[in-house]
Design a protein around this motif. Structure first.
Motif, short mmCIF file in Angstrom:
data_model
loop_
_atom_site.label_atom_id
_atom_site.label_comp_id
_atom_site.label_asym_id
_atom_site.label_seq_id
_atom_site.Cartn_x
_atom_site.Cartn_y
_atom_site.Cartn_z
N LYS A 170 0.86 -1.18 0.00
CA LYS A 170 0.00 0.00 0.00
C LYS A 170 0.89 1.23 0.00
O LYS A 170 1.97 1.23 0.59
CB LYS A 170 -0.88 0.05 1.26
N GLN A 171 0.39 2.29 -0.64
CA GLN A 171 1.09 3.57 -0.54
C GLN A 171 0.75 4.17 0.82
O GLN A 171 -0.38 4.06 1.31
CB GLN A 171 0.65 4.52 -1.65
N THR A 172 1.74 4.80 1.45
CA THR A 172 1.55 5.41 2.77
C THR A 172 1.36 6.92 2.62
O THR A 172 1.57 7.48 1.55
CB THR A 172 2.77 5.10 3.67
N THR A 173 0.95 7.56 3.71
CA THR A 173 0.64 8.99 3.66
C THR A 173 1.85 9.84 3.30
O THR A 173 1.69 10.95 2.79
CB THR A 173 0.03 9.47 4.99
N ASP B 8 -1.99 -9.19 4.51
CA ASP B 8 -2.45 -7.85 4.13
C ASP B 8 -1.97 -6.85 5.16
O ASP B 8 -1.80 -7.19 6.34
CB ASP B 8 -3.98 -7.82 4.02
N VAL B 9 -1.76 -5.61 4.72
CA VAL B 9 -1.32 -4.53 5.59
C VAL B 9 -2.07 -3.27 5.20
O VAL B 9 -2.40 -3.08 4.02
CB VAL B 9 0.21 -4.32 5.52
N GLN B 10 -2.33 -2.44 6.18
CA GLN B 10 -3.00 -1.17 5.96
C GLN B 10 -2.43 -0.14 6.93
O GLN B 10 -2.19 -0.46 8.10
CB GLN B 10 -4.52 -1.33 6.21
N GLN B 11 -2.22 1.08 6.47
CA GLN B 11 -1.81 2.15 7.38
C GLN B 11 -3.02 2.59 8.17
O GLN B 11 -4.14 2.68 7.64
CB GLN B 11 -1.21 3.32 6.61
N THR B 12 -2.81 2.85 9.47
CA THR B 12 -3.89 3.27 10.34
C THR B 12 -3.92 4.79 10.48
O THR B 12 -2.97 5.48 10.10
CB THR B 12 -3.74 2.61 11.73
N ILE B 13 -5.00 5.31 11.03
CA ILE B 13 -5.17 6.76 11.18
C ILE B 13 -4.04 7.39 11.97
O ILE B 13 -3.62 8.51 11.69
CB ILE B 13 -6.55 7.06 11.82
N ASP B 14 -3.49 6.65 12.96
CA ASP B 14 -2.41 7.19 13.79
C ASP B 14 -1.03 7.06 13.14
O ASP B 14 -0.01 7.36 13.76
CB ASP B 14 -2.42 6.55 15.17
N LYS C 180 -1.06 -4.86 15.43
CA LYS C 180 -1.12 -3.41 15.30
C LYS C 180 0.24 -2.87 15.71
O LYS C 180 0.77 -3.23 16.75
CB LYS C 180 -2.22 -2.83 16.20
N THR C 181 0.83 -2.00 14.85
CA THR C 181 2.13 -1.42 15.15
C THR C 181 2.04 0.10 15.21
O THR C 181 1.07 0.69 14.73
CB THR C 181 3.19 -1.78 14.08
N ASN D 158 6.86 -0.97 15.54
CA ASN D 158 6.92 -1.58 16.87
C ASN D 158 5.53 -2.06 17.27
O ASN D 158 4.56 -1.31 17.16
CB ASN D 158 7.47 -0.60 17.89
N VAL D 159 5.45 -3.29 17.77
CA VAL D 159 4.16 -3.90 18.09
C VAL D 159 3.46 -3.16 19.22
O VAL D 159 4.04 -2.91 20.27
CB VAL D 159 4.34 -5.39 18.47
N GLN D 160 2.18 -2.81 19.00
CA GLN D 160 1.33 -2.27 20.05
C GLN D 160 0.44 -3.38 20.61
O GLN D 160 0.18 -3.40 21.79
CB GLN D 160 0.50 -1.10 19.52
N PHE D 161 -0.02 -4.28 19.76
CA PHE D 161 -0.61 -5.54 20.21
C PHE D 161 -0.46 -6.58 19.12
O PHE D 161 -0.30 -6.28 17.97
CB PHE D 161 -2.07 -5.38 20.67
#
Length: 161
Positions: free
Chosen positions: A70-73, A120-126, A149-150, A155-158
């Motif tokens: 995926k393209q990132t912001t 699959d991977v997706q960039q999150t709002i944060d 979630k990183t 870095n792993v958040q969960f």
């Protein structure tokens, strides 16, 4: 347009994303030797002309495959897949963050002593990333689904630590 890309040995694209400004980013694997596939990232313009083609992975005659891009912001790219060259053992989730020219900004692996793959991977709002796939290191047995979630640096958040 209708284009073919490749050289000797098998290549395969497994994911595509349309990118800002026109064009596409593609990921999969390339294996010119027939025994050592590496992650293949190809950026093409709106006419399918290659802007760059890069490979990522180890040199231990073990496989590295990209399943999602995926393209990132920041106009770079985030890739997930699996690796047998790096990580905790067996096959692990492989996360690669690049800039807009395909230069690596960071790589991370996640997994246990069994086999994992990122599908699959997706960039999150944060600005972090969420990865889905399968594991047989943890869970109810056999192959189970998971979510990681990183933060923006991978870095792993969960999920897998």
């Amino acid at each position: 347009f209708n284009k073919t890309y490749g050289d000797s040995g098998p290549q395969n694209f497994l994911s595509v994303d349309e990118i800002t400004g026109g064009g596409f980013i593609l990921v999969g694997f390339s294996d010119p030797s027939g025994i050592d596939p590496d992650v293949l990232l190809v950026k093409v313009d709106a006419n399918g002309i290659i802007i760059f083609s890069k490979t990522y992975g180890g040199s231990n005659l073990l496989s590295d495959v990209g399943f999602s891009v995926k393209q990132t912001t920041d106009l770079g790219f985030i890739i997930c897949g699996d690796t047998r060259n790096f990580g905790a053992g067996g096959q692990d989730i492989y996360l690669i963050k690049t800039d807009q020219n395909g230069n690596i900004q960071f790589t991370k692996t996640y997994g246990g002593t069994g086999n994992e793959t990122g599908r699959d991977v997706q960039q999150t709002i944060d600005g972090g990333y969420v990865i889905t796939g399968q594991t047989n290191s943890i869970g109810a047995g056999d192959d189970d689904i998971f979510i990681i979630k990183t933060d923006p640096n991978g870095n792993v958040q969960f999920g897998f630590a």
